[in-house]
Design a protein around this motif. Structure first.
Motif, PDB file in Angstrom:
ATOM      1  N   PRO A  38       0.828  -1.211   0.000  1.00  0.00           N
ATOM      2  CA  PRO A  38       0.000   0.000   0.000  1.00  0.00           C
ATOM      3  C   PRO A  38       0.863   1.262   0.000  1.00  0.00           C
ATOM      4  CG  PRO A  38      -0.298  -1.263   2.045  1.00  0.00           C
ATOM      5  CD  PRO A  38       0.678  -2.014   1.220  1.00  0.00           C
ATOM      6  N   LYS A  39       0.321   2.283  -0.590  1.00  0.00           N
ATOM      7  CA  LYS A  39       1.008   3.568  -0.660  1.00  0.00           C
ATOM      8  C   LYS A  39       1.038   4.182   0.733  1.00  0.00           C
ATOM      9  CE  LYS A  39       1.463   7.109  -4.062  1.00  0.00           C
ATOM     10  NZ  LYS A  39       1.328   7.330  -5.460  1.00  0.00           N
ATOM     11  N   LYS A  40       2.108   4.919   1.058  1.00  0.00           N
ATOM     12  CA  LYS A  40       2.080   5.612   2.345  1.00  0.00           C
ATOM     13  C   LYS A  40       0.991   6.678   2.309  1.00  0.00           C
ATOM     14  CE  LYS A  40       6.370   8.122   1.155  1.00  0.00           C
ATOM     15  NZ  LYS A  40       5.850   9.184   0.351  1.00  0.00           N
ATOM     16  N   GLU A  41       0.583   7.124   3.485  1.00  0.00           N
ATOM     17  CA  GLU A  41      -0.622   7.954   3.529  1.00  0.00           C
ATOM     18  C   GLU A  41      -0.361   9.440   3.303  1.00  0.00           C
ATOM     19  OE1 GLU A  41      -2.675   6.773   7.063  1.00  0.00           O
ATOM     20  OE2 GLU A  41      -3.043   4.782   6.223  1.00  0.00           O
ATOM     21  N   HIS A  42       0.906   9.785   3.174  1.00  0.00           N
ATOM     22  CA  HIS A  42       1.227  11.201   2.932  1.00  0.00           C
ATOM     23  C   HIS A  42       2.310  11.233   1.868  1.00  0.00           C
ATOM     24  CE1 HIS A  42       4.556  10.070   5.484  1.00  0.00           C
ATOM     25  NE2 HIS A  42       3.652   9.557   6.293  1.00  0.00           N
ATOM     26  N   SER A  43       2.547  12.408   1.328  1.00  0.00           N
ATOM     27  CA  SER A  43       3.449  12.468   0.177  1.00  0.00           C
ATOM     28  C   SER A  43       4.352  13.696   0.227  1.00  0.00           C
ATOM     29  CB  SER A  43       2.628  12.508  -1.110  1.00  0.00           C
ATOM     30  OG  SER A  43       1.930  13.728  -1.170  1.00  0.00           O
ATOM     31  N   PHE A  44       5.447  13.594  -0.477  1.00  0.00           N
ATOM     32  CA  PHE A  44       6.359  14.732  -0.615  1.00  0.00           C
ATOM     33  C   PHE A  44       6.416  15.140  -2.081  1.00  0.00           C
ATOM     34  CE2 PHE A  44      10.686  16.451  -1.328  1.00  0.00           C
ATOM     35  CZ  PHE A  44      10.565  17.583  -0.536  1.00  0.00           C
ATOM     36  N   HIS A  45       6.024  16.363  -2.339  1.00  0.00           N
ATOM     37  CA  HIS A  45       6.005  16.903  -3.699  1.00  0.00           C
ATOM     38  C   HIS A  45       6.960  18.091  -3.750  1.00  0.00           C
ATOM     39  CE1 HIS A  45       3.325  18.902  -7.074  1.00  0.00           C
ATOM     40  NE2 HIS A  45       4.564  18.722  -7.451  1.00  0.00           N
ATOM     41  N   LEU A  46       7.981  17.956  -4.573  1.00  0.00           N
ATOM     42  CA  LEU A  46       8.977  19.025  -4.719  1.00  0.00           C
ATOM     43  C   LEU A  46       8.728  19.742  -6.032  1.00  0.00           C
ATOM     44  CD1 LEU A  46      11.723  20.318  -3.780  1.00  0.00           C
ATOM     45  CD2 LEU A  46      12.863  18.521  -5.098  1.00  0.00           C
ATOM     46  N   ALA A  47       8.654  21.076  -5.982  1.00  0.00           N
ATOM     47  CA  ALA A  47       8.544  21.869  -7.217  1.00  0.00           C
ATOM     48  C   ALA A  47       9.745  22.800  -7.229  1.00  0.00           C
ATOM     49  CB  ALA A  47       7.244  22.651  -7.229  1.00  0.00           C
ATOM     50  N   ILE A  48      10.606  22.618  -8.207  1.00  0.00           N
ATOM     51  CA  ILE A  48      11.919  23.255  -8.160  1.00  0.00           C
ATOM     52  C   ILE A  48      12.273  23.872  -9.513  1.00  0.00           C
ATOM     53  CG2 ILE A  48      13.170  21.106  -8.757  1.00  0.00           C
ATOM     54  CD1 ILE A  48      15.238  21.949  -6.543  1.00  0.00           C
ATOM     55  N   SER A  49      12.958  24.982  -9.455  1.00  0.00           N
ATOM     56  CA  SER A  49      13.440  25.636 -10.672  1.00  0.00           C
ATOM     57  C   SER A  49      14.788  25.002 -11.023  1.00  0.00           C
ATOM     58  CB  SER A  49      13.592  27.122 -10.384  1.00  0.00           C
ATOM     59  OG  SER A  49      14.233  27.757 -11.451  1.00  0.00           O
ATOM     60  N   PRO A  50      14.876  24.290 -12.140  1.00  0.00           N
ATOM     61  CA  PRO A  50      16.109  23.524 -12.390  1.00  0.00           C
ATOM     62  C   PRO A  50      17.323  24.420 -12.638  1.00  0.00           C
ATOM     63  CG  PRO A  50      14.629  23.365 -14.280  1.00  0.00           C
ATOM     64  CD  PRO A  50      13.878  24.083 -13.209  1.00  0.00           C
ATOM     65  N   THR A  51      18.472  23.916 -12.242  1.00  0.00           N
ATOM     66  CA  THR A  51      19.727  24.673 -12.385  1.00  0.00           C
ATOM     67  C   THR A  51      20.187  24.662 -13.844  1.00  0.00           C
ATOM     68  OG1 THR A  51      20.866  22.618 -11.880  1.00  0.00           O
ATOM     69  CG2 THR A  51      20.549  24.141 -10.070  1.00  0.00           C
ATOM     70  N   LYS A  52      21.062  25.598 -14.151  1.00  0.00           N
ATOM     71  CA  LYS A  52      21.642  25.692 -15.494  1.00  0.00           C
ATOM     72  C   LYS A  52      22.330  24.364 -15.841  1.00  0.00           C
ATOM     73  CE  LYS A  52      24.269  29.222 -17.966  1.00  0.00           C
ATOM     74  NZ  LYS A  52      25.135  30.405 -17.773  1.00  0.00           N
ATOM     75  N   SER A  53      23.153  23.896 -14.930  1.00  0.00           N
ATOM     76  CA  SER A  53      23.817  22.606 -15.142  1.00  0.00           C
ATOM     77  C   SER A  53      22.836  21.491 -14.786  1.00  0.00           C
ATOM     78  CB  SER A  53      25.062  22.521 -14.262  1.00  0.00           C
ATOM     79  OG  SER A  53      25.168  21.236 -13.710  1.00  0.00           O
ATOM     80  N   ILE A  54      22.412  20.744 -15.782  1.00  0.00           N
ATOM     81  CA  ILE A  54      21.374  19.729 -15.557  1.00  0.00           C
ATOM     82  C   ILE A  54      21.926  18.547 -14.748  1.00  0.00           C
ATOM     83  CG2 ILE A  54      21.668  18.380 -17.702  1.00  0.00           C
ATOM     84  CD1 ILE A  54      18.295  19.472 -16.167  1.00  0.00           C
ATOM     85  N   ASP A  55      23.239  18.346 -14.765  1.00  0.00           N
ATOM     86  CA  ASP A  55      23.864  17.287 -13.963  1.00  0.00           C
ATOM     87  C   ASP A  55      23.434  17.356 -12.503  1.00  0.00           C
ATOM     88  OD1 ASP A  55      25.239  16.949 -16.261  1.00  0.00           O
ATOM     89  OD2 ASP A  55      27.236  17.207 -15.389  1.00  0.00           O
TER      90      ASP A  55
END
Lengths: 238, 238
Positions: A67-84
């Motif tokens: 079963p899925k855990k009951e809470h979640s972590f959602h990250l919304a991020i502005s990606p860096t110039k260096s994609i690495d």
């Protein structure tokens, strides 16, 4: 562990990519047993029954549902110039059990495009490697304001009350994440580009009930801030 | 911020590398003001008085001393085959305020050598970028048993009582790091190669009073484990 999103009792054919790996790289044969996940919580123990040109077929011996855990972590991020840096962060976040990641175009963004397909491959590889049972959702780039509209408190009908909305902000007067994050909550964390969010963006987020939080005293790079937030979520829920 | 380990009131010449950066890259001139750190807690505000062939000289306008925090985080880790992963981890650890890092040769190590000079450059760049005041110590590869000898409880005359000795171990019965780590303590954390420590190594460490700890339920790669331990140290001391 192999990943085939459509694998189920009604479809015992493994997808082409993983079949190729089984047949050509690992040179497995009829009768060999594999673990196959569908990325939605099901893990199948299955025996190869047929080797074809592009696929292999299985007999399912057992299926276990996590079963899925009951809470979640959602990250919304502005990606860096260096994609690495973002790729490395993404891999680590998957290992730490991230549920969803979105990429923001903000006023100070240096990067407006990502190769979603490449990032998806990283996500799948890291999911398999770390034996997670769910494939995290990864979303293509979106304008900051559109993202806020779509994901704000008001538009989250199901889980709004159980969700904490945070925006990581570099400011001495901002309260620390440590002082307000709670366990067993959904977390939505916004992280800006190296130049932080613009004043306008901060007002937009505040109007939609996002709380400004500081990630501690030291100055963290964008991808380190993303990682840090994910570590915190894991730590307080462990 | 520029870094010159020997810079002080008695030696107002900046080292060659940073002088080159000031003179040739940034094209600064006599009269321009810079911030210079010695990596030992001193940050100088200084004005360029002379541009020479290889160095520039300064007049110190101000010096601020930042005392060292009273506890430290020391990571001893078996580096991964792919050095990229360790380099990325190292950069992040510096941003998070690591104090010392050692590289272990263990029975299951895949890598027996590192390019210490290259890693030192990464450490210095990350220290400057994140505005830390102390340059973390980075030690060359050492055999696991030698390291344990040198760093055990018995040989730590000054800080033994204020230090927690941990070895990250993948085992369901191991107590979690969360349950025993304490704030305001020195932490020495040992992290093995992908194949974990050998049984022998675990016995050696246990005999020297290292505590076995688990870093949570999910399976973390070596470099993720190192990062995780450092995040935890930062988090509990914030």
């Amino acid at each position: 562990m192999f990943y085939s999103p459509d694998f189920c009792a009604e479809n015992v054919l493994l997808n082409e990519e993983e079949s190729h790996h089984i047949m050509r790289v690992l040179r497995m044969n009829v009768g060999d047993v594999c673990e196959i996940m569908d990325g939605k919580g099901n893990v199948y123990t299955a025996k190869i029954t047929k080797i074809m040109k592009r696929n292999c077929a299985f007999f399912i011996q057992n299926v276990e549902f996590f079963p899925k855990k009951e809470h979640s972590f959602h990250l919304a991020i502005s990606p860096t110039k260096s994609i690495d840096r973002i790729e490395f962060m993404l891999e680590k976040c998957v290992e730490l059990g991230i549920d969803k990641i979105s990429f923001l175009i903000t006023e100070h963004s240096e990067r407006k495009q990502i190769n979603l397909e490449r990032l998806q491959k990283i996500v799948i590889a890291a999911t398999k490697q770390s034996k997670q049972k769910y494939i995290p959702i990864i979303e293509d780039m979106i304008l900051f304001k559109k993202f806020i509209e779509k994901n704000s408190f008001e538009n989250n009908n199901v889980n709004a009350k159980n969700t904490q909305y945070f925006l990581a902000h570099i400011d001495k007067e901002t309260q620390s994440l440590k002082s307000i994050i709670e366990p067993k909550k959904n977390i939505l964390m916004l992280i800006g580009a190296e130049g932080d969010f613009s004043k306008d963006e901060i007002i937009v987020a505040k109007n939609k009930k996002f709380e400004m939080v500081s990630l501690g005293e030291s100055r963290l790079r964008t991808e380190t801030a993303g990682l840090y937030a994910n570590f915190v979520y894991k730590w307080i829920n462990e």
